[in-house]
Design an enzyme around this catalytic site. Structure first.
Site: not given
Ligand code: GLC
Ligand code: CA
Length: 561
Positions: A21, A23, A25, A29, A255, A329-330
């Site tokens: 981050d 700034n 908040d 970013d 994916e 991230h999942d």
């Molecule tokens: C993919 C993304 C996930 C998202 C899903 C719906 O699996 O990696 O983070 O929630 O698609 O877009």
């Molecule tokens: Ca920010």
């Protein structure tokens, strides 16, 4: 095997909300990313995959897009984005954007128009159906829980959403939809991006499932369950390739939840002109009970992992190409998941890194993985921000009446927020991620686990990753060598070889805390050996016919025949 830059690259994924981050908040970013590019350069990665930064109401943290051609206000402006791209390219780092085109946000102008009337020119951009006997058109369930159909008052029909109800699915059968999407892809490519990670791309074709709906309506058959890899998906991807992708020298990765190696070959075999590689999920479902959901935990059996990864290595060895990943991230953090995030955090994080990076394919590193970040345990469900996590809690505790403690254990093991806590930069407040209040709390272990500390410690996980990346640049065998599993039946060693010409790599990993004896298979013959990387101090002259591997010990030898 044909050479390509994307086969020789290492990709680093940035989840912008949680990276840096600038700034105060509390939300990561683009300026924050720019300020950390020298760090990525030092790590040595070649490509950044950036999770979505487009305009979005953030029902699913940017995976619900309301404007594909503009930047989310919290993240910055298009000027910031252009500056970021320039700064990346200056450092020799390529940029791969996330492409989310199975669905849009319900706030996207196409959907706003679509829902207004049955006669709207945008009606057919989405998938609308009347109910059956006053109920949902089919019994398909959405990934984040509940029905995948949402009733809409304005026209009295239902629209399809495979994810949240704020993520209506696009109708890929409609040529206008496809044209709009290809134009949008061209827009970003002409701005200079180097490729796309395509969100749930194997879900875009739904024709046969929707026709099963017609049968259902007529009382003929039961609802077929929804399945990915629908019959027109390859037509669509080949068209996309022909119309846009083929004109650019880019990296594409799709994916593909539920994809098998046979299907992956169809997506990635060169002569089919679809994608470079896919993200498969089989190895990410070995620690759940078969037939159940990821929340239904089961310890990993190493034999399953060996068998599975070997199957993928073999299937895409000559045709197609593998992606290699433990984290994104999942997913929960790998060192907590398959390693030991307590007394052997460093050793096991390095072992898992070596195990993956020495395989054939393009490795992906997820932010924080390179310093061995771990899962988090927040005390209350309110501290979790992920829509999937809150939905499963409500579903299991409120609806199914399960014990909240047990449900929290599943969340500790599998919540997507494990991967979304702020990147741990320093031991200062909020891990140096923000000077304000972070949108999600930092993992309290940031005081010990952080970038500043990792950079000062020559033995840190960071320098191990850096070395793995360097090795890939120096030894072609790591990219192009063929793969073979050895010691197949061993209960605690995951070992394999790679072969190219006269060279052979020997990759040895003790997957557990107990010491174990390694015995060199007699058919592995060599004149000389060189230790390329290890996670303990090793006497390089040690005879390797038989020796003891220490807890989570990992070594790679290059043998010359
Ligand atoms: C993919 C993304 C996930 C998202 C899903 C719906 O699996 O990696 O983070 O929630 O698609 O877009
Ligand atoms: Ca920010």
């Amino acid at each position: 095997m044909k050479k390509a830059w994307w086969k020789e690259s290492v990709v680093y994924q940035i989840y912008p909300r949680s990276f840096m981050d600038s700034n105060g908040d509390g939300i990561g970013d683009i300026q924050g990313i720019i300020s950390r590019l020298d760090y990525l350069k030092k790590l040595g990665i070649d490509v950044v995959w950036l999770s979505p930064v487009y305009k979005s109401p953030n029902d699913d943290n940017g995976y619900d897009i309301s404007d594909y051609r503009d930047i989310m206000d919290e993240f910055g402006t298009m000027q910031d984005w252009e500056h970021m791209l320039e700064e990346m390219h200056k450092r020799g780092i390529k940029l791969v954007m996330d492409l989310v085109v199975n669905h849009t946000s319900d706030e996207h102008p196409w959907f706003v128009e679509s829902r207004k009337s049955k006669g709207s020119p945008y009606r057919d951009y989405y998938i609308w159906r009347p109910g059956v006997d006053g109920k949902e058109p089919t019994d398909w369930t959405a990934s984040f829980g509940g029905s995948s159909w949402q009733y809409d008052n304005a026209t009295g029909e239902y629209y399809l959403h495979m994810f949240s109800k704020k993520q209506p699915d696009l109708n890929w059968e409609n040529p206008s939809v496809r044209r709009e999407i290809y134009d949008m892809i061209r827009f970003w490519l002409d701005k200079g991006v180097d490729g796309f990670r395509m969100d749930v791309i194997n879900m875009i074709s739904k024709k046969e499932f929707l026709s099963s709906y017609e049968d259902f309506k007529n009382g003929n058959i039961h609802n077929k369950e929804y399945h990915p890899n629908g019959e027109r998906v390859h037509d669509f991807l080949q068209e996309m390739n022909r119309e846009v992708l083929s004109a650019y020298d880019i990296l594409t990765v799709g994916e593909c939840p539920g994809v098998t190696p046979e299907q992956a070959r169809l997506y990635t075999a060169e002569e089919r002109h679809e994608l470079n590689m896919v993200f498969q999920f089989e190895h990410m479902s070995l620690d759940k009970q078969p037939g159940k959901r990821k929340w239904d935990l089961k310890p990993l059996d190493l034999h399953d992992l060996k068998e599975n990864l070997t199957k993928w290595q073999k299937s895409l060895g000559e045709q197609g190409w593998n992606s290699l990943y433990w984290n994104n991230h999942d997913q929960p953090r790998i060192v907590s998941r398959f390693g030991n995030d307590k007394e052997y955090r460093t050793e096991s994080a390095k072992m898992l890194a070596t195990l993956l990076h020495m395989m054939q394919g393009t490795p992906y590193i997820y932010q924080g993985e390179e310093i061995g970040m771990t899962n988090v345990r927040f005390e209350t469900i309110e501290e979790y921000k992920d829509i999937e996590t809150s939905n499963i809690y409500r579903d299991r505790v409120d609806k199914q009446g399960l014990n909240p403690k047990e449900v929290m254990e599943s969340i500790y093991a599998k919540s997507r927020d494990n991967g979304r806590t702020p990147m741990q930069w320093t031991s200062g407040p909020h891990a140096g991620f923000t000077t304000g209040t972070p949108w999600i709390r930092a993992n309290p272990n940031y005081k010990e686990i952080n970038v500043a500390r990792a950079l000062e410690d020559a033995n840190s996980v960071f320098y191990h990753y850096k070395k793995l990346i360097e090795l890939r640049k120096r030894h072609e065998i790591i990219v192009y060598g063929s793969y073979d599993l050895i010691l197949e039946d061993h209960d605690s060693i995951f070992a394999y070889t790679r072969k190219l010409g006269k060279e052979e790599l020997l990759v040895l990993n003790n997957f557990y805390q107990q010491e174990t004896v390694f015995t060199l298979p007699p058919d592995i013959q060599f004149h000389s050996k060189e230790l390329l990387i290890s996670n303990y101090t090793v006497d390089v002259n040690q005879d390797i016919k038989e020796f003891l591997l220490r807890p989570y010990e990992s070594r790679v030898y290059k043998l010359s025949r």
